[in-house]
Write an enzyme that holds these catalytic residues in place. Sequence first.
Site, PDB file in Angstrom:
ATOM      1  N   THR A 130       0.891  -1.339  -0.161  1.00 57.13           N
ATOM      2  CA  THR A 130       0.150  -0.148  -0.169  1.00 57.13           C
ATOM      3  C   THR A 130       0.830   1.390  -0.096  1.00 57.13           C
ATOM      4  O   THR A 130       1.901   1.567   0.735  1.00 57.13           O
ATOM      5  CB  THR A 130      -1.004   0.020   1.092  1.00 57.13           C
ATOM      6  N   GLU A 131       0.332   2.308  -0.745  1.00 55.15           N
ATOM      7  CA  GLU A 131       1.109   3.705  -0.947  1.00 55.15           C
ATOM      8  C   GLU A 131       0.093   4.598  -0.657  1.00 55.15           C
ATOM      9  O   GLU A 131      -0.988   4.328  -0.834  1.00 55.15           O
ATOM     10  CB  GLU A 131       1.716   3.794  -2.295  1.00 55.15           C
ATOM     11  N   GLY A 135      -4.054   1.560  -3.112  1.00 53.20           N
ATOM     12  CA  GLY A 135      -4.579   0.737  -2.075  1.00 53.20           C
ATOM     13  C   GLY A 135      -5.003  -0.611  -2.840  1.00 53.20           C
ATOM     14  O   GLY A 135      -4.490  -1.208  -3.143  1.00 53.20           O
ATOM     15  N   SER A 136      -6.545  -0.491  -3.152  1.00 49.75           N
ATOM     16  CA  SER A 136      -7.059  -1.436  -3.704  1.00 49.75           C
ATOM     17  C   SER A 136      -6.431  -1.892  -4.922  1.00 49.75           C
ATOM     18  O   SER A 136      -6.400  -2.796  -5.617  1.00 49.75           O
ATOM     19  CB  SER A 136      -8.637  -1.255  -3.788  1.00 49.75           C
ATOM     20  N   LYS A 284     -36.071 -26.988  19.215  1.00 48.19           N
ATOM     21  CA  LYS A 284     -37.295 -26.093  19.022  1.00 48.19           C
ATOM     22  C   LYS A 284     -37.585 -25.776  17.695  1.00 48.19           C
ATOM     23  O   LYS A 284     -36.683 -25.485  16.867  1.00 48.19           O
ATOM     24  CB  LYS A 284     -36.815 -24.729  20.025  1.00 48.19           C
ATOM     25  N   GLY A 350     -25.596  -5.993  25.630  1.00 42.60           N
ATOM     26  CA  GLY A 350     -26.104  -4.805  26.328  1.00 42.60           C
ATOM     27  C   GLY A 350     -24.738  -3.959  26.745  1.00 42.60           C
ATOM     28  O   GLY A 350     -23.644  -3.983  26.266  1.00 42.60           O
ATOM     29  N   GLU A 374      -5.407  -7.217   3.105  1.00 41.63           N
ATOM     30  CA  GLU A 374      -5.562  -8.256   2.101  1.00 41.63           C
ATOM     31  C   GLU A 374      -6.685  -8.204   1.076  1.00 41.63           C
ATOM     32  O   GLU A 374      -6.808  -9.211   0.718  1.00 41.63           O
ATOM     33  CB  GLU A 374      -5.400  -9.698   2.822  1.00 41.63           C
ATOM     34  N   GLY A 375      -6.943  -6.943   0.961  1.00 39.94           N
ATOM     35  CA  GLY A 375      -8.107  -6.697  -0.026  1.00 39.94           C
ATOM     36  C   GLY A 375      -9.232  -6.622   0.713  1.00 39.94           C
ATOM     37  O   GLY A 375      -9.815  -7.420   1.309  1.00 39.94           O
ATOM     38  N   THR A 376     -10.150  -5.295   0.530  1.00 41.77           N
ATOM     39  CA  THR A 376     -11.446  -5.216   1.028  1.00 41.77           C
ATOM     40  C   THR A 376     -12.383  -6.031   0.640  1.00 41.77           C
ATOM     41  O   THR A 376     -12.203  -6.768  -0.285  1.00 41.77           O
ATOM     42  CB  THR A 376     -11.702  -3.713   1.129  1.00 41.77           C
TER      43      THR A 376
HETATM   44  C1  LIG Z   1      -4.048  -1.775  10.384  1.00 39.29           C
HETATM   45  C2  LIG Z   1      -3.724  -2.036   8.972  1.00 39.29           C
HETATM   46  C3  LIG Z   1      -2.985  -2.825   8.471  1.00 39.29           C
HETATM   47  C4  LIG Z   1      -2.516  -3.021   7.280  1.00 39.29           C
HETATM   48  N1  LIG Z   1      -1.310  -3.665   6.868  1.00 39.29           N
HETATM   49  C5  LIG Z   1      -0.770  -3.579   5.688  1.00 39.29           C
HETATM   50  C6  LIG Z   1       0.364  -4.373   5.256  1.00 39.29           C
HETATM   51  O1  LIG Z   1       0.894  -5.145   6.130  1.00 39.29           O
HETATM   52  N2  LIG Z   1       0.787  -4.234   3.907  1.00 39.29           N
HETATM   53  C7  LIG Z   1       0.239  -3.383   2.975  1.00 39.29           C
HETATM   54  O2  LIG Z   1       0.610  -3.367   2.168  1.00 39.29           O
HETATM   55  N3  LIG Z   1      -1.019  -2.678   3.326  1.00 39.29           N
HETATM   56  C8  LIG Z   1      -1.499  -3.024   4.753  1.00 39.29           C
HETATM   57  N4  LIG Z   1      -2.835  -2.210   4.845  1.00 39.29           N
HETATM   58  C9  LIG Z   1      -3.323  -1.520   3.817  1.00 39.29           C
HETATM   59  C10 LIG Z   1      -4.638  -2.297   3.398  1.00 39.29           C
HETATM   60  O3  LIG Z   1      -4.322  -3.354   2.654  1.00 39.29           O
HETATM   61  C11 LIG Z   1      -5.413  -1.157   2.684  1.00 39.29           C
HETATM   62  O4  LIG Z   1      -5.930  -0.172   3.691  1.00 39.29           O
HETATM   63  C12 LIG Z   1      -6.519  -1.731   1.602  1.00 39.29           C
HETATM   64  O5  LIG Z   1      -5.992  -2.607   0.704  1.00 39.29           O
HETATM   65  C13 LIG Z   1      -7.646  -0.729   0.973  1.00 39.29           C
HETATM   66  O6  LIG Z   1      -6.733   0.242   0.630  1.00 39.29           O
HETATM   67  P1  LIG Z   1      -7.025   1.813   0.836  1.00 39.29           P
HETATM   68  O7  LIG Z   1      -7.089   1.945   2.041  1.00 39.29           O
HETATM   69  O8  LIG Z   1      -6.117   2.680  -0.033  1.00 39.29           O
HETATM   70  O9  LIG Z   1      -8.364   2.034   0.467  1.00 39.29           O
HETATM   71  P2  LIG Z   1      -9.115   2.321  -1.291  1.00 39.29           P
HETATM   72  O10 LIG Z   1      -8.527   1.359  -2.073  1.00 39.29           O
HETATM   73  O11 LIG Z   1      -8.851   3.817  -1.332  1.00 39.29           O
HETATM   74  O12 LIG Z   1     -10.729   1.891  -1.174  1.00 39.29           O
HETATM   75  C14 LIG Z   1     -11.505   2.700  -0.349  1.00 39.29           C
HETATM   76  C15 LIG Z   1     -13.030   2.132  -0.411  1.00 39.29           C
HETATM   77  O13 LIG Z   1     -13.334   2.058  -1.776  1.00 39.29           O
HETATM   78  C16 LIG Z   1     -13.676   0.599  -2.015  1.00 39.29           C
HETATM   79  N5  LIG Z   1     -13.185   0.261  -3.326  1.00 39.29           N
HETATM   80  C17 LIG Z   1     -11.976   0.475  -4.054  1.00 39.29           C
HETATM   81  N6  LIG Z   1     -11.663   0.098  -5.256  1.00 39.29           N
HETATM   82  C18 LIG Z   1     -13.090  -0.616  -5.307  1.00 39.29           C
HETATM   83  C19 LIG Z   1     -13.817  -0.809  -6.703  1.00 39.29           C
HETATM   84  N7  LIG Z   1     -13.044  -1.187  -7.685  1.00 39.29           N
HETATM   85  N8  LIG Z   1     -14.995  -1.488  -6.629  1.00 39.29           N
HETATM   86  C20 LIG Z   1     -15.811  -1.362  -5.294  1.00 39.29           C
HETATM   87  N9  LIG Z   1     -15.169  -0.902  -4.245  1.00 39.29           N
HETATM   88  C21 LIG Z   1     -14.053  -0.350  -4.517  1.00 39.29           C
HETATM   89  C22 LIG Z   1     -12.751  -0.029  -1.070  1.00 39.29           C
HETATM   90  O14 LIG Z   1     -13.285  -1.553  -0.737  1.00 39.29           O
HETATM   91  C23 LIG Z   1     -12.851   0.864  -0.009  1.00 39.29           C
HETATM   92  O15 LIG Z   1     -14.212   0.534   0.855  1.00 39.29           O
HETATM   93  C24 LIG Z   1      -3.078  -2.152   6.222  1.00 39.29           C
HETATM   94  C25 LIG Z   1      -3.928  -1.417   6.677  1.00 39.29           C
HETATM   95  C26 LIG Z   1      -4.530  -1.469   7.854  1.00 39.29           C
HETATM   96  C27 LIG Z   1      -5.598  -0.404   8.459  1.00 39.29           C
END
Ligand SMILES: Cc1cc2nc3c(=O)[nH]c(=O)nc-3n(C[C@H](O)[C@H](O)[C@H](O)COP(=O)(O)OP(=O)(O)OC[C@H]3O[C@@H](n4cnc5c(N)ncnc54)[C@H](O)[C@@H]3O)c2cc1C
Length: 397
Positions: A130-131, A135-136, A284, A350, A374-376
Amino acid sequence: MLDLEYSEKLEKVRMSMNTLSKSMLRPIARKYDEAEHEYPKELDVFRGLSVMGGKKKKKDGDTDKKKEKVASDTGTNLGTIVTVEEMCWGDVGLLLSIPNAGLGNAAISAVATEEQLEKFGGKWAAMAITEPESGSDSGSICTTAVLDGDEWVLNGEKIFVTCADRCDAVVVWATVDKEAGKAGIKSFVVEKGTPGFKLEHLEHKLGIRASDTGTFVLKDCRIPKENLLGSSEVKKTEGFKGVMKTFDNTRPMVAAMANGVAKAAVDFTREKLEEAGYNLDYSKNPGNLSAVEKDFYWMEAHLDAMRLLTLRAAWMADNEEFNNLEASMSKAKAGRYGTLITQKCCELMGPLGYSRENLAEKWMRDSKILDIFEGTGQIQHLIIARNILNLSSKELK
Ligand SMILES: Cc1cc2nc3c(=O)[nH]c(=O)nc-3n(C[C@H](O)[C@H](O)[C@H](O)COP(=O)(O)OP(=O)(O)OC[C@H]3O[C@@H](n4cnc5c(N)ncnc54)[C@H](O)[C@@H]3O)c2cc1C
């Protein structure tokens, strides 16, 4: 024959991990939730142990064994799933803090050569994908790696890296050819202490507070050429395959984390309902159930589905079956329903569910991340849809 029972070997693993989790992790769960960023020194006993499994080195004759593939119910992935679930019943933040069991270790296990396994196998490795602007859509990462003689020179920023402070090395994703898109993305092992590799800060978080999460900056960071994992060749037809392979192993692992936390919430709810005089009678008629009983059976039913999907994905990985769809299904279900089950626990309990005297409120906070990293959940649904509809990532975004 369809057999949903654990094998004797797996059941032994489960029982010993359950004992460990009860006696070592659960008692210190609150302590390290409060003491954010402090390393849980009690976990030092795990140093040098392969609690989370690992890739076995190939021996002569292994190729022949592969040919006569036999269904395995005791492989590394299943063993890891059972271990992770039991440990996360104790505490997920502590599980994430166990030495040498980082996501980078899983990446190394999945793609490293024998020489790289020898060099990095014993190190605690985090994973940095992640950068700030990526992210995703991990295909859009901007960190670069340029070959200069016998060294790669890395530049970029990585955020939200789990185990950032405690790890010995980080598996960093960077592009060797931005024009090539996803095919240009490779992973590199960067060891701590390498000049130009700096941990900038640690995050304060909602949950998994026992686990340290941080930001790294790479500025003209030089690493040996052989620290690249896998092939340096940019094959446009293969796209992301090399690096994405890791996720098929790690997503069921994150699902197992969610299962463990959800099981903790279900067990606590059952205990408290029984103390309050509820007779949980499964014979039940559903029409005669109280709202509380109905909610409780809902929690149990979803937990069962989460666990079965996870076990299937791990079983497939152990039996060398392509499990991209099943890995995402397990993660989508467990990530989402883990949060709903822990919320339901707090709702049914509660004030008990809101008090810091119990761990229910903590499980609700901890479970949220399991639907994010690991992917939302949304991204898992996208992968599932692509697999079912046979569409590429370009065709379905
Ligand atoms: C506590 C913690 C630990 C972490 N550890 C690591 C780690 O060890 N290594 C690492 O590399 N990363 C790590 N991460 C990062 C994490 O993997 C990312 O936060 C995650 O992949 C989502 O990326 P983002 O935060 O940029 O969200 P975004 O990609 O900006 O997404 C924001 C929202 O939009 C939704 N979305 C995005 N694209 C789409 C699409 N095409 N269709 C529908 N919905 C979409 C997403 O599901 C999300 O709900 C960590 C994050 C946290 C909070």
